[in-house]
Design an enzyme around this catalytic site. Structure first.
Site, PDB file in Angstrom:
ATOM      1  N   HIS A  54      -5.253   1.846  -6.525  1.00 40.58           N
ATOM      2  CA  HIS A  54      -5.539   2.296  -7.681  1.00 40.58           C
ATOM      3  C   HIS A  54      -5.902   1.356  -8.642  1.00 40.58           C
ATOM      4  O   HIS A  54      -4.999   2.002 -10.058  1.00 40.58           O
ATOM      5  CB  HIS A  54      -4.087   3.572  -8.400  1.00 40.58           C
ATOM      6  N   TYR A 322       5.894  -2.054  -5.229  1.00 40.66           N
ATOM      7  CA  TYR A 322       4.866  -1.943  -6.256  1.00 40.66           C
ATOM      8  C   TYR A 322       4.860  -3.777  -6.607  1.00 40.66           C
ATOM      9  O   TYR A 322       3.846  -4.113  -7.455  1.00 40.66           O
ATOM     10  CB  TYR A 322       5.473  -1.083  -7.253  1.00 40.66           C
TER      11      TYR A 322
END
Length: 330
Positions: A54, A322
């Site tokens: 993304h 992340y």
């Protein structure tokens, strides 16, 4: 953007390359956060300053207004009476920062949202525009990524991906499902595929998954029009849209029923499951500095307040990976 990367990434989306073969043997050790990010970089490459997945996105702002029914499912402070500010990031799927918005690997689209909590702090939701996930566990997802990253155009047949998909029909269905280009980031439903526990003031527990439903309805481009769309048409369109009126989503929780899998995001629950409306997200404007916001933001699925708890183990696995990606893009 290197042509070889596009050739490699087109592999999972080409039905002709999906063949029956023996499944590759899965690694014995649980996936680590670094392994997950390394595997994503193995598929998309590592791009300076960009997310591992993304990578291309736009950051916007607005507010969230809870519905009267929200407090019945959770005591979380942002689900009570008062509206709270939100930061929203729409994105394309691939970990390639300049991928055209009409490219096949731009879908599923992402929606990540941060709620500013009354009294300080925040909570996040991470969702995408497909109701499901290619893998049931973080370990399985790592294996899929490794198979993708090692199945380039020069790989011997059957490729590692051929073998993997032959024994993983859910992953095959996810990768090959139609994902039409949307008219707008604002005309897509988005799904939080992981399950959370919601606890209200009375201590009642509800298991559910988030959904963001566009108030304007779901609208997609015809294939011919999508093929001619500009590389940045989605980011341009959302800014033009917001200059005229806010973009709105209903945030709901789809409630599990007995027998529904709570720890398997690859299995979508039936549409017949009840939903509880949590409120309305109203997106009104772009951030003042999109580049700075892209760099500084990190959304964590397990960043939750009292009244909401992770149920699916993948929530914590994703939240551990992340920061690894965040550190690399700094």
């Amino acid at each position: 953007m290197k042509k070889t990367i596009y050739v490699l990434l087109a592999v999972p989306f080409a039905l002709a390359l999906i063949a029956s073969a023996e499944a590759q043997e899965a690694p014995a050790q649980p996936a680590t956060p670094t392994q997950l990010v390394d595997a994503l970089n193995g598929v998309f490459g590592q791009h300076a300053g960009a997310r591992a997945v993304h990578a291309k996105g736009v950051v916007l702002e607005g507010q969230f207004t809870p519905s009267p029914s929200a407090a019945s499912i959770s005591k979380a402070v942002h689900l009570q009476a008062s509206a709270v500010p939100v930061t929203v990031r729409f994105s394309n799927f691939a970990g390639i920062p300049d991928i055209p918005d009409n490219h096949a690997l731009a879908s599923p689209r992402g929606l990540a949202i941060r709620f500013a909590l009354p009294g300080g702090g925040s909570t996040d939701i991470v969702a995408h525009s497909f109701n499901g996930f290619p893998s049931p566990t973080a370990d399985d997802f790592r294996d899929l990524l490794i198979a993708l990253g090692t199945s380039g155009p020069d790989a011997p047949k059957p490729t590692p991906l051929d073998g993997y998909l032959a024994s993983h029909p859910v992953a095959k269905a996810f990768l090959t499902a139609p994902k039409p280009a949307p008219e707008s980031f604002a005309t897509l439903p988005y799904y939080g595929v992981n399950t959370f526990r919601f606890i209200n003031d009375a201590g009642k527990v509800t298991f559910g998954r988030y959904q963001f439903l566009p108030v304007s309805g779901a609208h997609y481009l015809a294939d011919a029009k999508a093929a001619k769309a500009k590389p940045d048409y989605l980011s341009e369109e959302i800014l033009q849209r917001l200059a005229k009126a806010p973009a709105r989503f209903k945030l709901v929780v789809q409630v599990a029923e007995p027998g529904d899998k709570l720890d398997d995001p690859s299995t979508a629950w039936p549409n017949s499951r009840p939903v509880v409306e949590l409120g309305t997200v109203e997106i009104t404007r772009a951030v003042a500095d999109n580049v700075a916001a892209q760099k500084s933001l990190m959304f964590l699925p397990n960043n939750v307040p009292a009244g909401i708890e992770p149920q699916d183990p993948m929530i914590n696995a994703r939240s551990a990976a992340y920061p690894v990606s965040f550190g690399r893009r700094q």
